[in-house]
Design an enzyme around this catalytic site. Structure first.
Site, PDB file in Angstrom:
ATOM      1  N   CYS A 121       1.151  -1.540  -0.009  1.00 46.20           N
ATOM      2  CA  CYS A 121       0.310  -0.065  -0.114  1.00 46.20           C
ATOM      3  C   CYS A 121       1.250   1.223  -0.060  1.00 46.20           C
ATOM      4  O   CYS A 121       0.352   2.173  -0.998  1.00 46.20           O
ATOM      5  CB  CYS A 121      -0.489   0.506   1.602  1.00 46.20           C
ATOM      6  SG  CYS A 121      -2.188   1.470   1.707  1.00 46.20           S
ATOM      7  N   CYS A 218      -6.193  -3.248   7.614  1.00 47.17           N
ATOM      8  CA  CYS A 218      -7.130  -2.093   7.395  1.00 47.17           C
ATOM      9  C   CYS A 218      -8.547  -3.091   6.908  1.00 47.17           C
ATOM     10  O   CYS A 218      -9.763  -2.765   6.611  1.00 47.17           O
ATOM     11  CB  CYS A 218      -7.355  -0.823   6.279  1.00 47.17           C
ATOM     12  SG  CYS A 218      -6.431  -1.354   4.809  1.00 47.17           S
TER      13      CYS A 218
END
Length: 382
Positions: A121, A218
């Site tokens: 990410c 997440c």
């Protein structure tokens, strides 16, 4: 009379102009760390622009706790921006995040690896697309709330571990390139504890001052990787055999996605005198290979996709004597790196490590300082 650029002192972000003339984009997750960065820079008079990324379904995120970038976190980031009086934008990166991070996470897990999606990410979304957006906004730099240090050395910006070893995030940022590093800033890396960060949040009167730290990946609620993989790839729950290192069948399982390298508990194998550990996951044959603890020890690690942050080319020496970290929770261990190409190497651990798994990162550290020399990805059946 104002000073010209040649004689004007550098501001706290390293630019020869006043803070008000310096635009900085702050990547805001909605947590206390990035909120403090934004608030501190705004108080210092910088031209702050806050950006929060929506990385997955907003509605599903609203009910989640313990993860970053969820719906409530977007709200918290917006609220901090309002409190400190700077503009804030939410960008929909859902498709980018799915293609660049989630899909690879699923494929890697199904392939028997132990992926680290937070690194991907940073590499493929935050420090690539978001960084380009910051440049499009004519920002002089982009700041984040990561606990890591950027220092300027003789040959340019260097990456260094955070002062607080317990908060250091260097493992997750090894793939930051030299070019990206020249544009990035990490204002929290010099702090000695998270308590200092929370004290700053209280000082600025931020509503997130007491907000708990995020714990989960997440998009993986409660750390349940298997449930997420099964939803993305329903075929992943195919049953198979649990076998020993000689191929003898010891039991069965309901999908390799339910196991990780080094796992001991929950194997469902009884009646054995010595404990067994997961040594290897073979997704093609749907086998979970188990063995004694000593079989987990690894000395030679193949590493590829290397990002080198040294002052001289990676291949300029036959060996690099460094320390390496093969898990985010483990301290660096002495090792020798032997380059094979500019992006591939063999890493020899001077003391074998247990539970080294393909899909994890191998991060390189200077043995004499806090400097990070980059790192690469562990691959093959190490």
């Amino acid at each position: 009379m104002p000073l010209d650029n040649k004689s004007q002192a550098l501001n706290s972000l390293g630019f020869a102009k006043t803070p008000s003339e310096t635009r900085v984009v702050v990547a805001m997750s909605g947590g206390v760390d990035s909120s403090v960065v934004a608030a501190q820079l705004a108080e210092e008079g910088y031209d702050v622009v806050g950006i929060t990324l929506q990385l997955y379904d907003h509605g599903a995120a609203l009910a989640k706790k313990g993860a970053c970038c969820a719906g409530r976190d977007i709200h918290d980031a917006r609220r901090v921006a309002e409190e400190m009086g700077f503009p804030h934008y939410v960008l929909d990166y859902e498709n980018v995040f799915r293609d660049a991070v989630i899909d690879e996470f699923a494929e890697s897990y199904l392939g028997g690896a132990t992926p680290v999606p937070c690194i991907r990410c940073n590499e493929r979304v935050k420090f690539k697309d978001l960084l380009e957006t910051a440049k499009d906004l004519e920002a002089d730099c982009m700041a984040t709330g990561h606990y890591i240090q950027r220092m300027v050395g003789d040959t340019g910006p260097e990456l260094h571990s955070a002062v607080d070893a317990g908060r250091d995030q260097s493992y997750f940022l090894f793939s930051t390139t030299a070019e990206q590093l020249s544009y990035l800033r990490f204002p929290l890396g010099h702090l000695s504890s998270k308590a200092e960060t929370r004290a700053l949040a209280s000082k600025y009167g931020l509503s997130v001052a007491d907000k708990p730290d995020s714990q989960d990946i997440c998009f993986v609620p409660d750390g349940n990787y298997a449930a997420v993989i099964e939803k993305l790839r329903p075929e992943a729950a195919s049953p198979g055999d649990i076998v020993d290192m000689d191929g003898n069948v010891l039991g069965g399982h309901n999908g390799v996605i339910h196991y990780t390298i080094g796992q001991r508990r929950g194997l469902g194998i009884g009646g054995l005198e010595d404990p067994l550990y997961v040594i290897k996951l073979d997704a093609d044959s749907r086998q979970v290979v188990v063995g004694p603890k000593e079989a987990l020890s690894t000395r030679i690690i193949p590493v590829r996709e290397i990002n080198w942050l040294g002052d001289t080319p990676f291949e300029s020496k036959p060996e690099w004597h460094v320390a390496v970290k093969v898990r985010s929770t483990r301290p660096p261990r002495d090792a020798i790196i032997r380059p094979i190409s500019a992006t591939e190497a063999e890493v020899e651990l001077l003391v074998p490590e247990e539970g080294v798994s393909p899909g994890q990162a191998c991060v390189f550290y200077d043995t004499d300082s806090s400097r990070i020399f980059g790192g690469g990805w562990i691959w093959r059946g190490c």
